[in-house]
Design an enzyme around this catalytic site. Structure first.
Site, mmCIF file in Angstrom:
data_model
loop_
_atom_site.group_PDB
_atom_site.id
_atom_site.type_symbol
_atom_site.label_atom_id
_atom_site.label_comp_id
_atom_site.label_asym_id
_atom_site.label_seq_id
_atom_site.Cartn_x
_atom_site.Cartn_y
_atom_site.Cartn_z
ATOM 1 N N ASN A 66 -46.697 -46.420 81.511
ATOM 2 C CA ASN A 66 -47.103 -47.642 80.857
ATOM 3 C C ASN A 66 -46.064 -48.797 81.272
ATOM 4 O O ASN A 66 -46.132 -49.515 80.006
ATOM 5 C CB ASN A 66 -47.404 -47.692 79.230
ATOM 6 C CG ASN A 66 -48.330 -48.728 78.739
ATOM 7 O OD1 ASN A 66 -48.647 -49.602 77.989
ATOM 8 N ND2 ASN A 66 -49.955 -49.523 79.776
ATOM 9 N N GLY A 98 -40.383 -55.139 80.431
ATOM 10 C CA GLY A 98 -38.899 -54.486 80.193
ATOM 11 C C GLY A 98 -38.088 -53.308 80.915
ATOM 12 O O GLY A 98 -37.364 -53.627 82.049
ATOM 13 N N HIS A 99 -39.259 -52.384 81.535
ATOM 14 C CA HIS A 99 -39.197 -50.995 82.476
ATOM 15 C C HIS A 99 -38.561 -51.641 83.892
ATOM 16 O O HIS A 99 -38.000 -51.526 84.730
ATOM 17 C CB HIS A 99 -40.050 -50.232 82.754
ATOM 18 C CG HIS A 99 -40.732 -49.673 81.286
ATOM 19 N ND1 HIS A 99 -41.983 -50.189 80.648
ATOM 20 C CD2 HIS A 99 -40.789 -49.013 80.600
ATOM 21 C CE1 HIS A 99 -42.112 -48.963 79.605
ATOM 22 N NE2 HIS A 99 -40.799 -48.929 79.547
ATOM 23 N N GLN A 119 -40.509 -35.554 70.997
ATOM 24 C CA GLN A 119 -39.807 -37.334 70.357
ATOM 25 C C GLN A 119 -41.467 -37.806 69.156
ATOM 26 O O GLN A 119 -41.122 -38.827 68.944
ATOM 27 C CB GLN A 119 -39.604 -38.669 71.435
ATOM 28 C CG GLN A 119 -40.305 -38.872 71.673
ATOM 29 C CD GLN A 119 -39.603 -39.952 73.039
ATOM 30 O OE1 GLN A 119 -39.077 -39.369 73.630
ATOM 31 N NE2 GLN A 119 -39.687 -41.395 72.791
ATOM 32 N N GLY A 129 -33.192 -49.032 77.864
ATOM 33 C CA GLY A 129 -33.186 -50.780 77.001
ATOM 34 C C GLY A 129 -32.416 -50.850 76.108
ATOM 35 O O GLY A 129 -32.271 -49.957 74.724
ATOM 36 N N LYS A 145 -33.307 -52.293 74.030
ATOM 37 C CA LYS A 145 -34.467 -52.691 73.264
ATOM 38 C C LYS A 145 -34.178 -51.279 71.743
ATOM 39 O O LYS A 145 -34.013 -51.812 70.662
ATOM 40 C CB LYS A 145 -35.234 -53.067 72.911
ATOM 41 C CG LYS A 145 -36.426 -53.209 72.068
ATOM 42 C CD LYS A 145 -38.007 -53.477 72.315
ATOM 43 C CE LYS A 145 -39.277 -52.951 71.348
ATOM 44 N NZ LYS A 145 -39.619 -51.452 72.200
ATOM 45 N N GLN A 158 -31.416 -45.614 69.940
ATOM 46 C CA GLN A 158 -31.461 -44.687 70.920
ATOM 47 C C GLN A 158 -30.445 -45.092 72.326
ATOM 48 O O GLN A 158 -29.750 -43.607 72.564
ATOM 49 C CB GLN A 158 -32.673 -45.327 71.907
ATOM 50 C CG GLN A 158 -33.106 -43.664 73.035
ATOM 51 C CD GLN A 158 -34.781 -44.139 73.893
ATOM 52 O OE1 GLN A 158 -35.272 -43.699 73.353
ATOM 53 N NE2 GLN A 158 -34.446 -45.021 74.719
HETATM 54 O O1 PAF Z 1 -37.074 -44.335 75.786
HETATM 55 C C1 PAF Z 1 -38.057 -44.190 76.573
HETATM 56 O O2 PAF Z 1 -39.202 -45.004 76.821
HETATM 57 C C2 PAF Z 1 -37.723 -42.575 75.798
HETATM 58 O O3 PAF Z 1 -37.601 -43.045 74.489
HETATM 59 C C3 PAF Z 1 -36.875 -41.863 76.929
HETATM 60 C C4 PAF Z 1 -36.406 -42.723 76.980
HETATM 61 C C5 PAF Z 1 -37.689 -41.739 78.273
HETATM 62 C C6 PAF Z 1 -37.463 -40.739 76.622
HETATM 63 O O4 PAF Z 1 -38.293 -40.138 76.315
#
Ligand code: PAF
Length: 299
Positions: free
Chosen positions: A48, A52-53, A77, A165, A167, A171
């Site tokens: 999706n 940003g990606h 997760q 990222g 954001k 993480q």
């Molecule tokens: O940031 C994300 O989209 C997820 O946490 C990642 C790093 C792809 C791990 O599933």
């Protein structure tokens, strides 16, 4: 170079050929590039994709010869009460965006390959302490799921560099620690937050917002900017500032989960004289949980 994997039975039609779903096909392609002496960058995502990606892909291209992007909605997760099944999936759009941005390979594994013994009690990787605070406090085992899947991807892709990222600051810091402490020879690059024109940090979850919620959402950024201004002015009663800001967030229609001022490097409580601080916020707007942050450097 672009091949459709023989095991790719699940994707929808019209997915371009530059994608693999098996670990074997991924490794074959990576080995080819390694033999040619090429430097490899890795961008893990859950699909999706938004700007940003795509900025992560741009940064990856600037740092390597080849860019591998994964799309995998990682069940580990998500909590039992979270939106795993509802997580937005836009595979055709994602592929064409990645093509347009010049990614070299899209890796879309299936759950059974990533978790060969299932997702109930898999071997896991967890970074102590940081996994339990802030977002980890309201989403128990979330960061365990993230670091586990990222460690698996690091083993599969073996990139020189991986991009995340800013954001998701908690993480990013967790992944930096994991990479150092597990001795992965991988450079971790954090890429600045990309915002909508009105300041809302881009996120796949923004798509869940109703029209009226979407109108309120940018207030979160305005409120943390105001807090940053207070810090810049030298106000140092952090816990009072946090309490006041919680009230402001709730007053505009959010339900604040946390708003904190922490050390930007490790998210621990700031000490007198600390210059590099981060404001981190998580708040619910209806059923959508939004996060944002801002790093503040004091004079
Ligand atoms: O940031 C994300 O989209 C997820 O946490 C990642 C790093 C792809 C791990 O599933």
């Amino acid at each position: 170079m672009w091949r459709r994997s023989s095991r790719e039975s699940f994707p929808p039609k019209n997915i371009p050929l530059n994608s693999v779903s098996s670990i074997e096909d991924l490794r074959r392609q990576i080995a080819e590039w390694r033999t040619a002496g090429e430097r490899i960058a890795f961008v893990p995502t859950m699909g999706n994709l938004h700007e940003g990606h795509l900025k992560l892909v741009d940064a990856a291209k600037a740092n390597a010869d080849r860019v591998v992007v994964s799309i995998f909605v990682n069940p580990m997760q998500f909590g039992a009460d979270e939106d795993l099944d509802a997580y937005p999936k836009t595979p055709e759009q994602d592929s064409s965006l990645l093509d347009g941005r010049g990614a070299d390979l899209l890796f879309r594994p299936i759950v059974a390959d990533i978790y060969p013994s299932g997702t109930n009690e898999p071997t896991f990787v967890e970074v102590p302490e940081i996994s339990d605070i802030l977002c980890g406090a309201s989403r128990p085992s979330h960061f365990r799921g993230v670091t586990t899947v990222v460690a698996k991807f690091f083993n599969m892709v073996q990139p020189d560099v991986a991009l995340f990222g800013e954001k998701d600051l908690q993480q990013l810091i967790s992944i930096r620690r994991m990479t150092t402490e597990l001795n992965f020879p991988i450079e971790i690059i954090g890429v600045p937050i990309v915002r909508e024109i009105d300041g809302l940090a881009m996120s796949s979850r923004n798509g869940y917002l109703s029209e009226s919620e979407r109108a309120i959402a940018p207030r979160l950024y305005e409120i943390i900017k105001d807090l940053a201004t207070e810090l810049d002015k030298g106000v140092s009663e952090y816990s009072l500032l946090e309490q006041q800001t919680t009230k402001k967030i709730d007053a505009v229609g959010f339900k604040c989960d946390y708003i904190v001022i922490r050390r930007a490097t490790d998210l621990s409580e700031p000490k007198t004289g600390d210059k590099l601080l981060a404001i981190l916020v998580a708040a619910r707007l209806g059923r959508t949980r939004l996060i944002d942050n801002m790093v503040v450097t004091l004079d």
